[in-house]
Scaffold this motif. Structure first.
Motif, mmCIF file in Angstrom:
data_model
loop_
_atom_site.group_PDB
_atom_site.id
_atom_site.type_symbol
_atom_site.label_atom_id
_atom_site.label_comp_id
_atom_site.label_asym_id
_atom_site.label_seq_id
_atom_site.Cartn_x
_atom_site.Cartn_y
_atom_site.Cartn_z
ATOM 1 N N ASP A 158 0.838 -1.194 0.000
ATOM 2 C CA ASP A 158 0.000 0.000 0.000
ATOM 3 C C ASP A 158 0.881 1.254 0.000
ATOM 4 N N ILE A 159 0.331 2.336 -0.522
ATOM 5 C CA ILE A 159 1.051 3.608 -0.506
ATOM 6 C C ILE A 159 1.260 4.036 0.942
ATOM 7 N N ALA A 160 2.516 4.328 1.292
ATOM 8 C CA ALA A 160 2.837 4.779 2.641
ATOM 9 C C ALA A 160 3.278 6.235 2.653
ATOM 10 N N SER A 161 3.861 6.716 1.539
ATOM 11 C CA SER A 161 4.361 8.087 1.484
ATOM 12 C C SER A 161 4.026 8.718 0.141
ATOM 13 N N ASP A 164 6.912 9.955 -2.330
ATOM 14 C CA ASP A 164 7.594 8.987 -3.199
ATOM 15 C C ASP A 164 6.704 8.723 -4.410
ATOM 16 N N ALA A 165 7.086 9.257 -5.568
ATOM 17 C CA ALA A 165 6.258 9.132 -6.773
ATOM 18 C C ALA A 165 6.061 7.682 -7.166
ATOM 19 N N ALA A 166 7.083 6.851 -6.993
ATOM 20 C CA ALA A 166 6.965 5.437 -7.369
ATOM 21 C C ALA A 166 5.905 4.745 -6.520
ATOM 22 N N GLN A 167 5.840 5.057 -5.245
ATOM 23 C CA GLN A 167 4.794 4.477 -4.403
ATOM 24 C C GLN A 167 3.412 4.928 -4.859
ATOM 25 N N VAL A 168 3.257 6.218 -5.127
ATOM 26 C CA VAL A 168 1.947 6.758 -5.486
ATOM 27 C C VAL A 168 1.424 6.122 -6.764
ATOM 28 N N GLN A 169 2.323 5.790 -7.690
ATOM 29 C CA GLN A 169 1.873 5.333 -9.012
ATOM 30 C C GLN A 169 2.053 3.848 -9.261
ATOM 31 N N THR A 170 2.657 3.112 -8.328
ATOM 32 C CA THR A 170 2.784 1.659 -8.534
ATOM 33 C C THR A 170 2.335 0.848 -7.319
#
Length: 465
Positions: A158-161, A164-170
């Motif tokens: 799950d998105i934690a931050s 961080d663009a990579a977290q938001v989009q993957t």
């Protein structure tokens, strides 16, 4: 609140009171106001297009997602797709197509909320509204596990931050299975879904959760859609975040969330500051911005005003519709006390047709006389420049060329003033009033006003006694 709801049930002709013109010729009309009829059934939208939206001058209606979804009473079940069949608790494919045709006949375009970033957030297998089986990462005939991201960047994917663009989009947004929109198969399948909706007459799309897809992925998905297809992307602006709305402007319009958030603060201070919203270089350019006072998310999370704010909410809508920044969308939903609560449903889970009766479940903000009246006012003034600005304490007034003039009194006392206006001399009806024409007179370029506390008045050249 009761007063506002009661007035919303009056006949539309009384609400709008677009009186017969005197000898003043009508200016060229420009329709650009949208309305989000959140969780309205297709048949109810069709009726509303004919009876209200078309006559009031709304340019388009934004529907809730039309695809098959998980089964459940909550509002967010509509945002967990199971398949791309146009079959949901809001109606059938045939009803959707008939609604689009009816709205077009009323002069109203139809935009669909397109949920294409993800599928369900359910860990257990299930069956969707239209009978399609699914599990979290398997949707027979559509997707397999290989079509989803498994980001591996957080403990549970799950998105934690949001820094961080990579977290938001993957990574996953609250466990919603995140589609690998960079792959050809995913892109072409989503494009086919959008093309199917276009074949039913849809004019444009609100791209849900656009922020959670790379801008290039959206560009590839919409690349082959017909010229003129409307695109408005949900990209929530966050302070200091690496993903910004500006990155998506090459694809179409973007919802400028900062507008509604800032407008709430402005009304708590000086309404004059509303005229400055959108002038900062940190905002989306006006021609590509979609603005709103609230939507289905913000009315629940408290980041903006909502209908429970009563008179303040009305004044926010008046200022938005009177202004020159962005393309406005009025919101219209249902009353709730539990933020997860879905719309009124029958025993089988089908949503009941919206009715705008007094003290009913449906709030019907788009029918409130001040909001509906300002839609017609905005159409009448067109692209006329803002001028004749005046402010004093909790009140602000301004004109739009020689076509219209508006006064907003957010204070606790009646406003009495003589205001300079570019309206031609003569008598004008207050388009925000109900009942018979409430006339005001412009003489020698001066308009004498008496505006009750926490209210607004507006006049335009098409509304003359």
């Amino acid at each position: 609140m009761t007063r506002l709801l009661a007035r919303a049930t009056a006949p539309l002709g009384a609400l709008l009171l677009l009186a017969a013109c005197s000898g003043t010729p009508d200016p060229p009309e420009r329709r650009d106001v949208g309305v989000q009829l959140f969780q309205w059934t297709w048949e109810a939208i069709a009726t509303e297009c004919t009876d209200t939206l078309g006559p009031a001058g709304y340019a388009r209606v934004v529907t809730s997602p039309p695809q098959e979804h998980i089964v459940g009473e909550e509002w967010w079940t509509a945002y967990q797709p199971v398949s791309y069949r146009v079959e949901s608790r809001l109606g059938t494919r045939e009803q959707f197509a008939a609604m689009v045709e009816t709205c077009h006949d009323a002069g109203v375009d139809v935009w669909a909320d397109a949920v294409v970033n993800h599928m369900t957030g359910q860990d257990d297998p299930g069956t969707g509204w239209a009978g399609s089986s699914y599990s979290h990462y398997d949707y027979p005939g559509i997707w397999t596990d290989a079509d989803f991201h498994h980001c591996g960047l957080t403990a549970n994917d799950d998105i934690a931050s949001y820094q961080d663009a990579a977290q938001v989009q993957t990574c996953e947004l609250v466990n919603l299975a995140d589609l690998a929109t960079e792959t050809d198969h995913v892109r072409s399948t989503i494009t086919a879904y959008l093309e199917d909706l276009l074949s039913l007459g849809v004019d444009g799309f609100r791209i849900d959760a656009a922020k959670h897809m790379a801008a290039d992925d959206i560009a590839a998905i919409i690349e082959d859609l017909p010229d003129g297809t409307g695109i408005a992307q949900e990209v929530i602006r966050g302070s200091g975040e690496p993903i910004t709305p500006e990155q998506y402007l090459g694809n179409g319009q973007v919802y400028e969330f900062a507008y509604g958030e800032e407008l709430r603060g402005v009304l708590a201070g000086s309404p004059r500051l509303a005229l400055d919203l959108g002038t900062s270089s940190t905002w989306v350019p006006s021609e590509q911005a979609v603005v709103f006072v609230d939507n289905h998310d913000t009315e629940r999370n408290g980041s903006t005003l909502n209908h429970t704010d009563g008179e303040q909410y009305v004044l926010a809508n008046v200022l938005m519709l009177a202004g020159t920044y962005g393309t406005p969308v009025v919101y219209s939903g249902y009353a709730f006390s539990d933020r997860d609560a879905g719309p009124p449903q029958d025993s089988a889970g089908r949503v009941l047709d919206a009715t705008c009766e007094q003290d009913g479940d449906w709030v019907c903000q788009h029918r409130w006389p001040e909001i509906a009246g300002m839609v017609g006012w905005r159409n009448a003034v067109g692209d006329a420049p803002r001028l004749d600005e005046w402010s004093q304490g909790d009140a602000v007034a301004f004109g739009r060329g020689e076509r219209g003039f508006v006064v907003v009194n957010a204070g606790d006392d009646e406003l009495r003033a003589d205001l300079a206006t570019s309206l031609p001399d003569g008598d004008y009806c207050d388009v925000l009033a109900t009942g018979d024409c409430t006339a005001s007179t412009v003489r020698d370029g001066t308009l004498t006003v008496a505006v009750p506390p926490r209210s607004a008045q507006a006049w335009d050249v098409t509304s003359r006694p």
